[in-house]
Design an enzyme around this catalytic site. Structure first.
Site, short mmCIF file in Angstrom:
data_model
loop_
_atom_site.label_atom_id
_atom_site.label_comp_id
_atom_site.label_asym_id
_atom_site.label_seq_id
_atom_site.Cartn_x
_atom_site.Cartn_y
_atom_site.Cartn_z
N ASP A 112 57.91 33.87 -34.44
CA ASP A 112 58.97 33.39 -33.54
C ASP A 112 59.52 34.44 -32.59
O ASP A 112 59.40 35.65 -32.81
CB ASP A 112 60.12 32.77 -34.35
N GLU A 179 61.36 33.70 -38.78
CA GLU A 179 61.81 34.97 -39.37
C GLU A 179 63.19 35.34 -38.84
O GLU A 179 64.04 35.84 -39.56
CB GLU A 179 60.81 36.09 -39.07
N GLU A 180 63.41 35.07 -37.56
CA GLU A 180 64.68 35.46 -36.95
C GLU A 180 65.86 34.68 -37.52
O GLU A 180 67.01 35.08 -37.33
CB GLU A 180 64.63 35.29 -35.43
#
Ligand SMILES: [Zn+2]
Ligand SMILES: [Zn+2]
Length: 453
Positions: A112, A179-180
């Site tokens: 991402d 992930e963010e």
């Protein structure tokens, strides 16, 4: 039969340090170049990986929306002959390459990008605009280098496929979404990553570093990245006219007391040798000069390494906030509300035994002079979660230097500042960074695959 992970790591350690690759830290000579067999193959493919990198960079997708990105990586794995599964925990992908009896190793990339308008000025800069989940128009940019991670991951899967005669085992290559948001690893695990696919004996990943030069790899043994918790506090009071404060219970004054009182957790309650952070990043209350509001809201980020320190931070916040409200005379039915966000990112603990093996591989791959020990940081990354299931998989995350070495030299002389990760100006140097990452990952995997369970 599967060995226990500790046994397995022991065997790998023996085979790498003893039988397969004799290595004595006191006598080893510094390598002067990338392992020649690898560098030849890397040179041949680098133009394709750069093309992929530039494509990914100019087509970033936000967390939970990584559809095209995942599709691109999935078709790459299919072409290489992996068994590919898609849509695991959102847009997550899993590629399995079975290559005989041997260890199972998981290699992860994230997919991402971030809601940032790119300002790097590179020719392949992102011009993408989209609406975020709240409906606001935002720019989209790979400002955390996940496009580099994907390019390295792609290159490594390619080389390991071509070098199948040099290793035995099972490679599980995963592309992780979100992930963010600190959520993708959990989503993939909850969706059956370790039930539907082979459980790895070790898991590795790398992350670009915006402070270290391209051509190098940094490592941290043990705790490398922190537990991340988000806390929302609502301080309630009894509002009224600003001219008659004695008729109210003022939550603004209470908030001021709470902000200062919370500073004593790290300074007075946590063991001074244990890292911890309590940051109040947001405080909102009131509408006008002469109105005492009914409530004030605070948002906090908490950082720690150990589970014990994490618990201390959370419990102390609850106790202090309640105590301050009582001292301010807040009525019992208006006590503060303290909410811990569900999305918790656990600390990344790099298994020291695994890291010793990886360091010897890094030295071989890119030369000892390009491998550095770095300090742990209080940033967060959800990769650590793969090591926190009942399987206790040893994990290892490396820092891949990404800064143009000429810029880095100027930075060391104090002439310039370097943009951090998540900056609109973060522009990694793709050629050497991808090349170094592929060499590091490929050599590490080849070495980890050396032992036969
Ligand atoms: Zn990031
Ligand atoms: Zn990142």
């Amino acid at each position: 039969m599967k060995r226990s992970i500790k046994q397995h790591i022991g065997v790998v350690l023996l085979s790498v340090l003893g039988m397969v690759l004799p290595f004595d830290p006191t006598t080893v000579q510094a390598a002067t170049s990338v392992n020649p067999a690898l560098s030849h193959a890397i040179k041949r493919h680098l133009p394709d990986w750069l093309k992929l990198y530039k494509h990914l960079h100019s087509h970033p997708e936000l967390s939970y929306h990584e559809k095209e990105t995942a599709g691109k990586l999935a078709s790459h794995l299919q072409r290489l002959g992996f068994e590919v599964s898609t849509q695991l925990g959102g847009h997550g992908i899993v590629g399995v390459l079975r290559n005989g009896e041997g260890p199972t190793i998981l290699m992860r990339t994230d997919l991402d990008a971030l809601p940032i308008v790119e300002e790097t000025g590179v020719p392949y800069a992102s011009k993408v605009k989209t609406n975020d989940d709240a409906g606001t128009e935002v720019g989209v940019m790979h400002a955390c280098g996940h496009d580099i991670h994907m390019s390295v991951w792609t290159g490594t899967t390619q080389l390991l496929t071509e070098m199948k005669d040099q290793w035995k085992g099972t490679l599980v290559a995963i592309g992780q979404p979100a992930e963010e948001k600190g959520a993708g690893a959990k989503a993939m695990l909850d969706d059956g990553l370790f039930e539907k696919f082979p459980v790895p004996d070790a898991a590795i990943a790398l992350h670009v570093n915006a402070q270290t030069p391209s051509g190098t790899v940094g490592y941290v043994s043990g705790f490398a990245l922190a537990n991340v918790d988000s806390v929302n506090i609502t301080l309630r009071g009894v509002g009224g006219h600003g001219a008659y404060p004695h008729t109210t219970r003022d939550p603004v004054v209470l908030a001021a007391q709470v902000v200062l009182a919370l500073q004593t957790i790290v300074s007075r309650e946590v063991d001074a040798t244990q890292p911890a952070v309590v940051t109040i990043g947001s405080i909102h209350g009131g509408t006008k000069h002469n109105i005492i509001p009914n409530e004030v809201k605070l948002q906090l980020t908490l950082r720690s390494y150990t589970d014990e320190v994490r618990q201390t931070l959370i419990e102390s916040i609850k106790r202090i906030v309640k105590g301050q409200a009582e001292a301010a005379g807040i009525p019992g039915d208006l006590m503060p509300i303290v909410e811990l966000d569900d999305v918790f990112t656990p600390a990344t603990y790099n298994d020291p035994d695994l890291m010793r093996l990886v360091i010897s591989s890094l030295n071989k791959a890119i030369g000892e002079e390009n491998v550095f020990e770095l300090n742990p940081v209080m940033g967060g990354e959800d990769f650590g979660r793969y090591g926190r299931t009942e399987h206790k998989v040893p994990v290892c995350m490396l820092w891949l230097g990404a800064v143009d070495p000429k810029q880095h030299e100027r930075f060391l002389k104090g002439e310039i500042k370097l943009p951090s990760l998540h900056s609109s100006q973060f522009a990694p140097l793709p050629e050497t960074t991808i090349q170094t990452g592929v060499a590091a990952m490929t050599q590490t995997l080849l070495d980890l695959f050396q032992s036969k369970p």
